[in-house]
Design a protein around this motif. Structure first.
Motif, mmCIF file in Angstrom:
data_model
loop_
_atom_site.group_PDB
_atom_site.id
_atom_site.type_symbol
_atom_site.label_atom_id
_atom_site.label_comp_id
_atom_site.label_asym_id
_atom_site.label_seq_id
_atom_site.Cartn_x
_atom_site.Cartn_y
_atom_site.Cartn_z
ATOM 1 N N VAL A 31 -46.228 152.053 27.501
ATOM 2 C CA VAL A 31 -45.047 151.855 28.325
ATOM 3 C C VAL A 31 -44.761 153.441 28.717
ATOM 4 C CG1 VAL A 31 -42.340 151.075 28.502
ATOM 5 C CG2 VAL A 31 -44.350 149.553 27.600
ATOM 6 N N GLY A 88 -43.398 153.309 33.701
ATOM 7 C CA GLY A 88 -43.328 152.929 32.484
ATOM 8 C C GLY A 88 -41.722 153.155 32.268
ATOM 9 N N ARG A 110 -39.038 151.233 34.091
ATOM 10 C CA ARG A 110 -38.947 149.853 34.556
ATOM 11 C C ARG A 110 -39.173 148.968 33.349
ATOM 12 N NH1 ARG A 110 -45.700 150.264 35.523
ATOM 13 N NH2 ARG A 110 -44.968 147.370 34.902
ATOM 14 N N LEU A 111 -39.296 149.650 32.621
ATOM 15 C CA LEU A 111 -38.805 148.992 31.419
ATOM 16 C C LEU A 111 -37.221 148.372 31.128
ATOM 17 C CD1 LEU A 111 -39.529 146.935 28.574
ATOM 18 C CD2 LEU A 111 -39.242 149.437 27.718
ATOM 19 N N SER A 134 -35.208 147.979 33.295
ATOM 20 C CA SER A 134 -34.631 147.662 34.085
ATOM 21 C C SER A 134 -35.126 146.397 34.091
ATOM 22 C CB SER A 134 -35.123 148.829 35.675
ATOM 23 O OG SER A 134 -35.826 147.129 35.944
ATOM 24 N N ALA A 135 -36.288 145.730 33.537
ATOM 25 C CA ALA A 135 -36.818 144.308 33.201
ATOM 26 C C ALA A 135 -35.284 144.064 32.189
ATOM 27 C CB ALA A 135 -37.906 144.412 33.243
ATOM 28 N N ALA A 187 -38.102 141.894 27.724
ATOM 29 C CA ALA A 187 -38.312 143.200 28.389
ATOM 30 C C ALA A 187 -39.746 143.133 28.648
ATOM 31 C CB ALA A 187 -37.219 143.953 28.919
ATOM 32 N N PHE A 188 -39.794 143.548 27.112
ATOM 33 C CA PHE A 188 -41.314 143.512 26.391
ATOM 34 C C PHE A 188 -42.552 142.888 27.755
ATOM 35 C CE2 PHE A 188 -39.679 146.419 23.742
ATOM 36 C CZ PHE A 188 -40.280 147.964 23.883
ATOM 37 N N SER A 212 -41.222 140.405 29.515
ATOM 38 C CA SER A 212 -41.622 141.015 31.492
ATOM 39 C C SER A 212 -42.493 141.920 32.044
ATOM 40 C CB SER A 212 -41.101 140.756 32.404
ATOM 41 O OG SER A 212 -39.450 140.751 31.546
ATOM 42 N N TYR A 213 -42.320 142.977 31.418
ATOM 43 C CA TYR A 213 -43.436 144.618 31.537
ATOM 44 C C TYR A 213 -44.130 144.879 31.111
ATOM 45 C CZ TYR A 213 -44.609 149.454 31.669
ATOM 46 O OH TYR A 213 -45.800 150.182 31.809
ATOM 47 N N ASN A 214 -45.142 143.684 30.857
ATOM 48 C CA ASN A 214 -46.740 143.410 30.502
ATOM 49 C C ASN A 214 -46.972 142.248 31.370
ATOM 50 O OD1 ASN A 214 -48.164 145.061 27.888
ATOM 51 N ND2 ASN A 214 -45.420 144.377 27.099
#
Ligand SMILES: Cc1cc2nc3c(=O)[nH]c(=O)nc-3n(C[C@H](O)[C@H](O)[C@H](O)COP(=O)(O)OP(=O)(O)OC[C@H]3O[C@@H](n4cnc5c(N)ncnc54)[C@H](O)[C@@H]3O)c2cc1C
Length: 386
Positions: free
Chosen positions: A16, A22, A25-26, A28-29, A104-105, A107-109
């Motif tokens: 991330v 990264g 994006r994290l 924001s999720a 968030a982790f 959806s990020y992944n």
């Protein structure tokens, strides 16, 4: 958490941090999940949240770095939660935030990179974080912030103002500490400022604020603050102080508004009378940056333990400044010219001193490096986190 899980989440977090955007994006999720679950939580945050990715990454990284020393991580998280009380964040919110961080982790992944092991690892971490922060939030029952009225605003140079306030009730800070401050022109955008006078029973408090040109809050303090404005001031932090028990003499090095926490301590020491010897190197780029040197000189006149040495990178004021530099008062140490750290280090290692450095992040790092290079013990040097 076992070593294998710890290694897995650390490696995942590195992807991330290292990915372009990264952290953004994290976060924001994270906020997406958080505000979807409880929309009212959006009200607690400032409108501009550009610093949030850096803060979240720093906090999670600190936790991951200290999994094997959990007491340290827990103390950090508890302090963070106590500090977040100023936003109106309560213990109950941390459970929701923990779930949002896990989501968030996830959806990020994305489905392709997410595994049962990662889910279990991040679940453990997010539960540890949210439980520690809930404990922190519950552990402090004092008021989360104080209110104070601006009673004076003076621009000492174009980009620097001295702001005096009267708090409704005295704020219990120690000289040398700093406090989170929020101003009406930039609601909820808390910034740290260092009181320039010791706390007193009348609730008088003074800040010295320099404008950061690209900043949100400091330009508003310089340009828009008016007498009568109501500021919010939250619980004091930091531990710059003179250790009287050690009986060691003191070296203080300040640049620009870094004089504020030093000055508060010196004024307090002046009231005490008996003190260790103090050498204060007061620095700035131009002579006009030493806006408080006269006051420090006056203080040294009635306090023989204090020696003030002015240091500037340039001999003259910048072209836009309306006045040439004033001569230092008769009898004062002459102004030394050069880089502050290099000038201080040219006198030796100051190895027997307790040392404080206060100023911008760059000045602190440069001065620390210059001192270490001449043999100053690292353990003797103190500064606030930047
Ligand atoms: C412990 C501590 C004590 C502090 N005490 C004081 C004080 O007594 N007086 C005071 O004026 N300030 C003090 N500060 C700095 C203050 O908290 C703010 O960071 C500063 O006023 C900038 O806020 P801003 O909202 O204007 O800028 P932001 O909106 O926070 O930042 C905008 C941009 O400017 C950059 N930036 C931030 N600060 C600086 C800087 N100093 N130099 C160059 N770029 C920068 C940021 O990285 C960002 O890119 C202190 C900071 C700390 C950590």
């Amino acid at each position: 958490m076992d070593a294998r899980s710890a290694a897995l989440v650390r490696a995942n977090f590195r992807t991330v941090v290292e990915a372009p955007h990264g952290p953004e994006r994290l976060i924001s999720a994270f906020y997406g999940h958080l505000f979807a679950e409880v929309p009212a939580l959006r009200e607690l945050f400032p409108s501009a949240m550009d610093m949030q990715p850096k803060r979240l990454v720093t906090a999670v990284q600190f936790v991951l770095d200290n999994l094997e020393d959990w007491d340290r991580a827990q103390r950090f998280l508890e302090q963070l939660a106590r500090d977040h009380r100023k936003y109106g964040v309560e213990a109950a919110h941390y459970d929701i935030a923990g779930r949002a961080l896990l989501a968030a982790f996830r959806s990020y992944n994305g489905v392709g990179n997410w595994s049962r092991q990662l889910e279990a690892g991040w679940q453990d971490i997010t539960i540890l974080i949210s439980a520690s922060m809930a404990i922190g939030a519950n552990s402090d029952t004092s008021q989360p912030y104080w209110e104070a009225t601006v009673v004076g605003h003076r621009r000492v140079v174009d980009d620097l103002a001295i702001v005096r306030l009267q708090s409704d009730t005295p704020i219990p800070y120690q000289a040398g500490q700093y406090v989170p401050v929020a101003i009406p022109q930039r609601p909820k955008m808390w910034r740290y400022l260092s009181p320039a006078i010791p706390a007193n029973q009348y609730g008088e408090i003074e800040f010295h604020v320099r404008k950061v040109r690209t900043g949100w809050v400091s330009p508003a303090i310089i340009n828009e603050t008016k007498v009568g404005d109501r500021w919010m001031i939250a619980s004091p932090l930091g531990g710059l102080h003179v250790d009287l028990q050690s009986r060691r003499d003191v070296l203080m090095i300040s640049s620009g508004t870094g004089i504020a926490p030093i000055r508060a301590q010196l004024i307090e020491m002046g009231r005490r009378g008996i003190n260790p010897r103090v050498h204060l190197f007061m620095g700035g780029r131009y002579p006009c940056d030493l806006y408080d040197v006269e006051n420090m000189w006056q203080l040294s006149q009635s306090n023989p333990w204090l020696t003030v040495i002015p240091v500037c990178e340039n001999e003259t004021n910048p072209w836009w400044h309306p006045y040439p530099p004033a001569d230092p008062p008769f009898g004062m140490h002459r102004r030394l010219i050069g880089n502050l750290g290099a000038v201080v280090a040219s006198f030796g290692a100051w190895a027997d001193r307790q040392i404080q450095i206060a100023g911008s992040a760059r000045m602190i790092a440069d001065t620390r490096r210059a001192l270490l290079a001449v043999g100053t013990p690292e353990s003797a040097i103190n500064s606030d986190p930047v």
